[in-house]
Each structure stands twice: as C-alpha cells, then as structure tokens.
Design a protein around this motif. Structure first.
Motif, PDB file in Angstrom:
ATOM      1  N   SER A  52       0.826  -1.205   0.000  1.00 27.64           N
ATOM      2  CA  SER A  52       0.000   0.000   0.000  1.00 27.64           C
ATOM      3  C   SER A  52       0.862   1.258   0.000  1.00 27.64           C
ATOM      4  N   SER A  53       1.893   1.271   0.832  1.00 29.49           N
ATOM      5  CA  SER A  53       2.750   2.463   0.900  1.00 29.49           C
ATOM      6  C   SER A  53       3.530   2.654  -0.397  1.00 29.49           C
ATOM      7  N   ARG A  54       3.974   1.577  -1.002  1.00 33.17           N
ATOM      8  CA  ARG A  54       4.709   1.671  -2.269  1.00 33.17           C
ATOM      9  C   ARG A  54       3.787   2.128  -3.406  1.00 33.17           C
ATOM     10  N   LEU A  55       2.537   1.652  -3.398  1.00 33.43           N
ATOM     11  CA  LEU A  55       1.566   2.088  -4.404  1.00 33.43           C
ATOM     12  C   LEU A  55       1.232   3.569  -4.222  1.00 33.43           C
ATOM     13  N   TRP A  56       1.128   3.998  -2.977  1.00 34.30           N
ATOM     14  CA  TRP A  56       0.851   5.407  -2.678  1.00 34.30           C
ATOM     15  C   TRP A  56       1.927   6.294  -3.296  1.00 34.30           C
ATOM     16  N   VAL A  57       3.177   5.893  -3.128  1.00 26.41           N
ATOM     17  CA  VAL A  57       4.288   6.664  -3.704  1.00 26.41           C
ATOM     18  C   VAL A  57       4.203   6.661  -5.231  1.00 26.41           C
ATOM     19  N   ALA A  58       4.003   5.497  -5.829  1.00 32.40           N
ATOM     20  CA  ALA A  58       3.958   5.391  -7.293  1.00 32.40           C
ATOM     21  C   ALA A  58       2.823   6.233  -7.873  1.00 32.40           C
ATOM     22  N   LEU A  59       1.663   6.199  -7.250  1.00 29.33           N
ATOM     23  CA  LEU A  59       0.530   6.982  -7.753  1.00 29.33           C
ATOM     24  C   LEU A  59       0.771   8.479  -7.591  1.00 29.33           C
ATOM     25  N   ASN A  60       1.375   8.882  -6.487  1.00 25.29           N
ATOM     26  CA  ASN A  60       1.639  10.310  -6.285  1.00 25.29           C
ATOM     27  C   ASN A  60       2.739  10.826  -7.194  1.00 25.29           C
ATOM     28  N   GLU A  61       3.743  10.011  -7.469  1.00 25.91           N
ATOM     29  CA  GLU A  61       4.814  10.445  -8.369  1.00 25.91           C
ATOM     30  C   GLU A  61       4.288  10.709  -9.779  1.00 25.91           C
ATOM     31  N   ALA A  62       3.271   9.965 -10.200  1.00 25.17           N
ATOM     32  CA  ALA A  62       2.718  10.121 -11.547  1.00 25.17           C
ATOM     33  C   ALA A  62       1.575  11.135 -11.608  1.00 25.17           C
ATOM     34  N   ALA A  63       1.084  11.583 -10.475  1.00 27.14           N
ATOM     35  CA  ALA A  63      -0.113  12.427 -10.427  1.00 27.14           C
ATOM     36  C   ALA A  63       0.125  13.827 -10.972  1.00 27.14           C
ATOM     37  N   PRO A  64      -0.861  14.369 -11.687  1.00 27.43           N
ATOM     38  CA  PRO A  64      -0.785  15.772 -12.086  1.00 27.43           C
ATOM     39  C   PRO A  64      -0.978  16.664 -10.849  1.00 27.43           C
ATOM     40  N   PRO A  65      -0.662  17.946 -10.964  1.00 20.99           N
ATOM     41  CA  PRO A  65      -0.710  18.827  -9.791  1.00 20.99           C
ATOM     42  C   PRO A  65      -2.075  18.933  -9.096  1.00 20.99           C
ATOM     43  N   ASP A  66      -3.158  18.662  -9.811  1.00 18.16           N
ATOM     44  CA  ASP A  66      -4.479  18.812  -9.191  1.00 18.16           C
ATOM     45  C   ASP A  66      -5.007  17.523  -8.555  1.00 18.16           C
ATOM     46  N   MET A  67      -4.195  16.472  -8.508  1.00 19.93           N
ATOM     47  CA  MET A  67      -4.640  15.205  -7.923  1.00 19.93           C
ATOM     48  C   MET A  67      -3.632  14.693  -6.906  1.00 19.93           C
ATOM     49  N   ARG A  68      -4.157  13.980  -5.903  1.00 17.19           N
ATOM     50  CA  ARG A  68      -3.323  13.371  -4.872  1.00 17.19           C
ATOM     51  C   ARG A  68      -3.856  11.974  -4.574  1.00 17.19           C
ATOM     52  N   ALA A  69      -2.937  11.057  -4.352  1.00 20.70           N
ATOM     53  CA  ALA A  69      -3.302   9.738  -3.840  1.00 20.70           C
ATOM     54  C   ALA A  69      -3.192   9.812  -2.324  1.00 20.70           C
ATOM     55  N   LEU A  70      -4.221   9.377  -1.632  1.00 18.28           N
ATOM     56  CA  LEU A  70      -4.255   9.396  -0.174  1.00 18.28           C
ATOM     57  C   LEU A  70      -4.564   8.000   0.338  1.00 18.28           C
ATOM     58  N   GLU A  71      -3.972   7.660   1.480  1.00 18.00           N
ATOM     59  CA  GLU A  71      -4.192   6.349   2.090  1.00 18.00           C
ATOM     60  C   GLU A  71      -5.319   6.401   3.115  1.00 18.00           C
ATOM     61  N   ALA A  72      -6.164   5.379   3.086  1.00 15.23           N
ATOM     62  CA  ALA A  72      -7.159   5.121   4.126  1.00 15.23           C
ATOM     63  C   ALA A  72      -7.959   6.355   4.528  1.00 15.23           C
ATOM     64  N   TYR A 174      -4.992   9.282 -14.736  1.00 20.42           N
ATOM     65  CA  TYR A 174      -3.820   9.797 -15.441  1.00 20.42           C
ATOM     66  C   TYR A 174      -2.967   8.598 -15.817  1.00 20.42           C
ATOM     67  N   PRO A 175      -2.116   8.741 -16.820  1.00 19.92           N
ATOM     68  CA  PRO A 175      -1.325   7.593 -17.268  1.00 19.92           C
ATOM     69  C   PRO A 175      -0.249   7.201 -16.247  1.00 19.92           C
ATOM     70  N   VAL A 176      -0.220   5.905 -15.945  1.00 22.50           N
ATOM     71  CA  VAL A 176       0.819   5.359 -15.076  1.00 22.50           C
ATOM     72  C   VAL A 176       0.860   3.848 -15.273  1.00 22.50           C
ATOM     73  N   THR A 177       2.061   3.295 -15.285  1.00 15.85           N
ATOM     74  CA  THR A 177       2.242   1.849 -15.332  1.00 15.85           C
ATOM     75  C   THR A 177       2.914   1.456 -14.026  1.00 15.85           C
ATOM     76  N   ILE A 178       2.346   0.430 -13.377  1.00 18.43           N
ATOM     77  CA  ILE A 178       2.828   0.012 -12.065  1.00 18.43           C
ATOM     78  C   ILE A 178       3.163  -1.467 -12.088  1.00 18.43           C
ATOM     79  N   ASP A 179       4.406  -1.785 -11.767  1.00 15.43           N
ATOM     80  CA  ASP A 179       4.862  -3.168 -11.665  1.00 15.43           C
ATOM     81  C   ASP A 179       4.622  -3.621 -10.221  1.00 15.43           C
ATOM     82  N   LEU A 180       3.502  -4.275  -9.993  1.00 16.76           N
ATOM     83  CA  LEU A 180       3.127  -4.705  -8.645  1.00 16.76           C
ATOM     84  C   LEU A 180       4.135  -5.676  -8.053  1.00 16.76           C
ATOM     85  N   ALA A 181       4.639  -6.570  -8.892  1.00 15.79           N
ATOM     86  CA  ALA A 181       5.609  -7.566  -8.412  1.00 15.79           C
ATOM     87  C   ALA A 181       6.860  -6.874  -7.888  1.00 15.79           C
TER      88      ALA A 181
END
Length: 185
Positions: A52-72, A174-181
C-alpha cells in the motif's frame, strides 16, 4: 483504595449509526459505515501495508498537480455510507477534510486481505460504482506475486475489467504503469 473507573465501550450504541456517530468515535481503527451498521476491520498484514505504501508513492509520483493519492481516507459513497479504501486518488482534495465525497474521487484501490475479501471483491465495487467513481483497482495478494485488476465504469454504470496482471497500466485518472511484483519485493 479508589474503585477502578468503569470502562466505556465506544461501540455501545442504540439504533443505527450515522456518519456523525462514526466520525465522533474516540478510536483509531478502520471503521466503515454501511446503512447504519459498522464494519470494523483488523489492522492489515505487513505485506499489505508495505505494498500500500509503495503504491501510494507510485501513484503520487505520476499524479498531475491537481490530484493526490491518499491512504485510508473516509469516502462518502451515499447517505450514511462511509468506506475507507486502501488508496484513493482525489481531484483537488481538501486536506483538512475528514470525509471526501465520492464525486471528487477519480480512483479507489483495494488490496484484498483475508479478513475483508468478500467486502473488497463483492460489496465495495458495487458501492463505488453506484457512487460514480470512474476507476476501481483491486489487488489480490495471494501466495505469489500480487495481481492487479483494473475496472472502469462502463456506459451502464457497472465496472468492467479493462486489464489485469502483475503489471498494470492506467490511462485514467492519469497515465501510469505500475509493476506490482517489483513494488511488493
């Protein structure tokens, strides 16, 4: 010697629960609300939290300025319906809010745990779809590498799987590719 003070049960409650009741609870737990009933989940496994924490980072790194990934965070998906996804991508989030309305949510992500598998696979997707959240990602941990299932709302208002695998590619919100493994290692 003074008598011990009586213990107060924060979950002692008469009648159906409301959003205000849940938000006033003096507990630091994963408490969701569905039509007047509480859904209380235990803390997730270390593996779940790590991913979850690693996904949070990946989603925020790819996010445009008007969006944020937040946990729980508390997401209002209807009257007296508060759900807490593992992650939510929110457009222009009010960082002081205790609750975010589903209209601002562009993506929810649930990592399936044994204690909440039925909710994450069957109940929550229906509620997220009814609330109009455009993208739902479900990550199955299993015993091997995690597998992601990307679901998008179709013209009927139901989720349809658009892709799945150990690597997922999103085009919305927004476009993002995430390697879950790789993230799970």
């Amino acid at each position: 010697m003074a008598a011990p003070e009586p213990q107060i049960d924060p979950f002692a409650h008469d009648g159906p629960w409301t959003e205000a009741d849940v938000l006033a609870l003096p507990v630091d737990r994963h408490v969701e609300l569905l039509d007047g009933s509480l859904l209380v989940s235990p803390t997730s496994s270390n593996r779940h939290q790590w991913l979850s924490s690693r996904l949070w980072v990946a989603l925020n790194e790819a996010a445009p300025p008007d969006m944020r990934a937040l946990e729980a965070v508390n997401i209002r998906v209807g009257t007296d319906r508060l759900l807490i996804p593992d992650l939510a991508v929110i457009r222009q989030p009010d960082m002081s809010a205790l609750v975010t309305d589903a209209l601002a949510v562009r993506l929810v992500l649930e990592i399936v745990s044994p204690s909440n598998a039925f909710m994450d696979r069957a109940v929550k997707p229906q509620l997220y779809a009814q609330a109009g959240i455009p993208v739902h990602v479900r990550v199955e941990l299993g015993t091997d590498e995690p597998v992601g299932h990307v679901l998008a709302l179709d013209e009927t208002g139901a989720y349809r799987e658009t892709t799945s695998g150990t690597t997922i590619t999103l085009d919305r919100p927004y476009p993002v590719t995430i390697d879950l493994a790789a993230l799970a290692r």
